[in-house]
Scaffold this active site. Structure first.
Site, PDB file in Angstrom:
ATOM      1  N   ASP A 196       0.793  -1.245  -0.145  1.00 27.57           N
ATOM      2  CA  ASP A 196       0.154   0.007  -0.218  1.00 27.57           C
ATOM      3  C   ASP A 196       0.886   1.275  -0.132  1.00 27.57           C
ATOM      4  OD1 ASP A 196       0.594  -0.116   2.655  1.00 27.57           O
ATOM      5  OD2 ASP A 196      -1.263   0.312   3.312  1.00 27.57           O
ATOM      6  N   PHE A 235       6.605   2.144  -4.316  1.00 27.25           N
ATOM      7  CA  PHE A 235       7.797   2.459  -3.883  1.00 27.25           C
ATOM      8  C   PHE A 235       8.636   3.926  -4.087  1.00 27.25           C
ATOM      9  CE2 PHE A 235       7.790  -2.215  -3.841  1.00 27.25           C
ATOM     10  CZ  PHE A 235       8.112  -2.449  -2.675  1.00 27.25           C
ATOM     11  N   HIS A 279      10.896  -8.951   0.851  1.00 29.42           N
ATOM     12  CA  HIS A 279      10.713  -7.549   0.799  1.00 29.42           C
ATOM     13  C   HIS A 279      11.824  -6.734   0.999  1.00 29.42           C
ATOM     14  CE1 HIS A 279       8.574  -3.747   1.476  1.00 29.42           C
ATOM     15  NE2 HIS A 279       7.573  -4.323   0.656  1.00 29.42           N
TER      16      HIS A 279
END
Length: 284
Positions: free
Chosen positions: A96, A109, A222
């Protein structure tokens, strides 16, 4: 503003009085029909917002704005404006938007140049420098303009409240967008960073295979500092930028991860889907 469980509330005015709205700019009003979207995305987007899921999402965000919530980004569908379906050669899937003032710019990002890079973006910069010795600005807009779909699975968030709009309907739309790419993009690299993104791998592989499209799925942790160096498949050291450049280059596409200059001929359809070596998905 406070959050209790899945319920959001506003404990005081966040948009009124002495320029507070200007201090924390965000989505000013909910008006999907006025937002720019590339023509080849428009039919899908319009159909979603006519659906019960889309109408429910619209109602929810309209209610939050009416209660004074500060919602980011100002342009939730910006990725679909800048990166037409026909240009997509790579997908970077986030979760998100950034929830700090001035950070989210409608691209996963990415933050505007001049805004401090959040930790995940700093690790993306670090890996690009390690992998290809390339610098990277804070805004990933050059990538988006040249065919990198920078897509969050949830496209809005409230100030200071990560995941505050998760489960409200955005995921239905963004899954449909991924299916559209897998079905119609004849050559595409999917950079799947973290468990959340990797849960989409089966869906992407299934639709790409059924449509005879050429796809490469790259998996790693991640880029968050909480996971970027953890195994298996740590983000730092994953080499995804060079792997994507090599794979696309072998199929007639040149890729410059700094400037985003990607001349690509129309590829031949029907080549197999491939995945990077390693487990199908990383551990939490």
């Amino acid at each position: 503003m406070v959050q209790a469980g899945n319920a959001l509330s506003v404990t005081g005015p966040t948009r009124a009085g002495n320029g507070s709205q200007q201090a924390r700019p965000g989505l000013q009003r909910w008006s999907v029909a006025e937002w720019n979207v590339a023509p080849d995305w428009r039919t899908l987007v319009d159909a979603f917002f006519r659906s019960p899921s889309g109408q429910s999402l619209s109602q929810f965000i309209e209610q939050r704005l009416a209660l004074g919530a500060v919602v980011y980004p100002a342009q939730p569908l910006r990725a679909l404006d800048i990166t037409p379906l026909a240009s997509v050669r790579a997908v970077v899937l986030g979760q998100d938007p950034y929830h700090g003032a001035g950070q989210a710019e409608g691209l996963a990002f990415s933050v505007p140049d001049g805004v401090a890079a959040p930790p995940s973006l700093r690790n993306i910069q670090k890996e690009l420098q390690r992998d290809l010795s390339l610098p990277l600005g804070h805004s990933l807009l050059p990538w988006a303009r040249q065919g990198v779909l920078l897509l969050n699975s949830c496209l809005t968030v409230e100030d200071g409240l990560p995941a505050s709009h998760a489960g409200r309907g955005w995921e239905t739309l963004t899954d449909q967008l991924l299916v559209e790419v897998a079905t119609y993009a004849p050559l595409c690299v999917y950079l799947l960073w973290g468990v959340h993104a990797q849960k989409k791998a089966g869906m992407i592989e299934g639709f790409a295979a059924a449509s005879g499209q050429v796809a490469l799925l790259l998996r790693a942790k991640h880029p968050s500092p909480l996971s970027a160096n953890r195994g298996p498949l740590p983000f730092i050291g994953c080499g995804h930028f060079s792997a994507a450049a090599q794979w696309l280059g072998q199929r007639g596409c040149s890729i410059d991860w700094t400037a985003g200059d990607w001349p690509c001929p129309s590829p031949t359809r029907g080549a197999p889907i491939t995945s990077a070596p390693g487990p199908a998905a990383d551990a939490p």
